[in-house]
Design a protein around this motif. Structure first.
Motif, short mmCIF file in Angstrom:
data_model
loop_
_atom_site.label_atom_id
_atom_site.label_comp_id
_atom_site.label_asym_id
_atom_site.label_seq_id
_atom_site.Cartn_x
_atom_site.Cartn_y
_atom_site.Cartn_z
N ASP A 288 16.58 -11.21 14.29
CA ASP A 288 15.46 -12.01 13.69
C ASP A 288 15.93 -12.69 12.55
N GLU A 289 16.93 -12.27 11.71
CA GLU A 289 17.61 -12.54 10.45
C GLU A 289 18.31 -14.09 10.92
N ASP A 292 16.02 -16.95 11.90
CA ASP A 292 15.53 -17.43 10.89
C ASP A 292 16.36 -18.48 10.26
N GLN A 293 17.60 -18.17 10.08
CA GLN A 293 18.78 -19.00 9.63
C GLN A 293 18.78 -20.33 10.56
N LEU A 295 16.39 -21.63 12.52
CA LEU A 295 15.36 -22.24 12.44
C LEU A 295 15.52 -23.20 11.04
N SER A 324 11.80 -18.35 19.99
CA SER A 324 12.49 -17.42 19.46
C SER A 324 12.24 -15.95 20.02
#
Length: 324
Positions: A288-289, A292-293, A295, A324
């Motif tokens: 997930d991290e 986010d990066q 995106l 995602s």
């Protein structure tokens, strides 16, 4: 999530030391296969109940069994970690693959927009390289329809291009000597003359070699085969003693442990294994991290591309559309 080395060290069984036989020592590599590098002797007597002296190989056999069990546990640990790495790799590709593809496409379009604006040959070259990274590379075999592969032309294609027969037939006309040697060897070594299965197998293998030599008209080789048959089968070699077999088994176990150690190290030091080490207890959170990066990077690229093309900035909506 524990690494294979840590898991194996927790579960490795304990065996017994190798007996001191005629000055022989336990191979150092075999000690590694047993887990801790040495095996401790169990408390209590080790001899038979009737008081007779134990066989010389008895303690060595126990050491081999202990090493085998330790290797099994280590192999289980390595396989467990390998499966975790493969599963995480698939999840990583499914979840983040579209984002990486989107970034590559945006990089190519940005490079192309810059090249179109400047017309600079270097910018054009960079744009072509960026687009090539996005486009799938067809296999060489598909491009040349079976005429060549990555190593060059197939023999059939080379022969066709040089107007030579694809596979020129061999026209071997054996000499009289070769025919005579062949007939003699065929009579002497015919498999139907065998008295048991082992002898039949030996004769069949020998006749195969005779036939190959005769098909080439190789009289010198047929003479060598005749001398070989006249000399008879090679004497059976002396087999290893029980102790030698046990020591050989220990050495094999040690080599197997070293191989598994290399496999585990490659898994742990690879890109996916390194990710798992960062978040061993919650790899999903790590994905997930990273998502986010990615995106955020997609949004930056889309804004840059919009600026180059003079279009309204729609990066916020576009970035949210990436799966995602």
């Amino acid at each position: 999530m524990t690494t294979p080395e840590a898991e194996q060290s927790q579960s490795a069984p304990v065996g017994e030391p190798v007996p001191e036989q005629a000055g022989a020592e336990m191979p150092s590599a075999a000690g590694a296969a047993a887990g801790e590098g040495s095996v401790r002797e169990e408390t209590g007597g080790t001899g038979p109940a009737d008081g007779a002296a134990p066989r010389p190989e008895e303690r060595l056999e126990r050491a081999v069994r202990a090493a085998e069990q330790a290797l099994i546990e280590y192999e289980i640990a390595v396989d467990t970690f390998r499966i975790e790495v493969e599963n995480f790799s698939r999840l990583h590709h499914q979840k983040l693959g579209p984002m990486y593809s989107r970034l590559d496409e945006l990089d190519a379009r940005i490079a192309e927009a810059k090249a179109a604006r400047t017309g600079d040959p270097e910018d054009i070259r960079l744009a072509d390289e960026a687009r090539a990274r996005v486009m799938p590379m067809p296999a060489v075999e598909e491009l040349f329809h079976g005429w060549m592969d990555g190593d060059g032309l197939f023999p059939e294609a080379a022969a066709m291009l040089t107007e030579q027969p694809v596979r020129p037939p061999q026209r071997v006309r054996p000499s009289e000597e070769a025919r005579k040697l062949y007939r003699e060897l065929a009579r002497k070594a015919h498999p139907d003359l065998a008295q048991d299965d082992d002898e039949r197998k030996r004769r069949e293998e020998f006749i195969t070699r005779v036939n190959a030599a005769y098909s080439r008209g190789d009289a010198p080789l047929l003479r060598e085969l005749a001398e070989e048959w006249a000399a008879g089968p090679a004497p059976a070699e002396r087999g290893p003693s029980p102790s030698e077999e046990l020591y050989a088994r220990l050495e094999w176990l040690a080599q197997r442990k070293e191989l598994l150690t290399l496999v585990a190290r490659e898994l742990e030091e690879g890109a996916i294994g390194s990710m798992l080490r960062i978040a061993p207890d919650d790899p999903d959170r790590l994905l997930d991290e990273i998502a986010d990066q990615l995106l955020a990077q997609v949004a930056e690229r889309e804004a840059e591309l919009a600026a180059l093309l003079g279009e309204p900035d729609t990066s916020a909506g576009a970035s949210g559309s990436v799966e995602s």
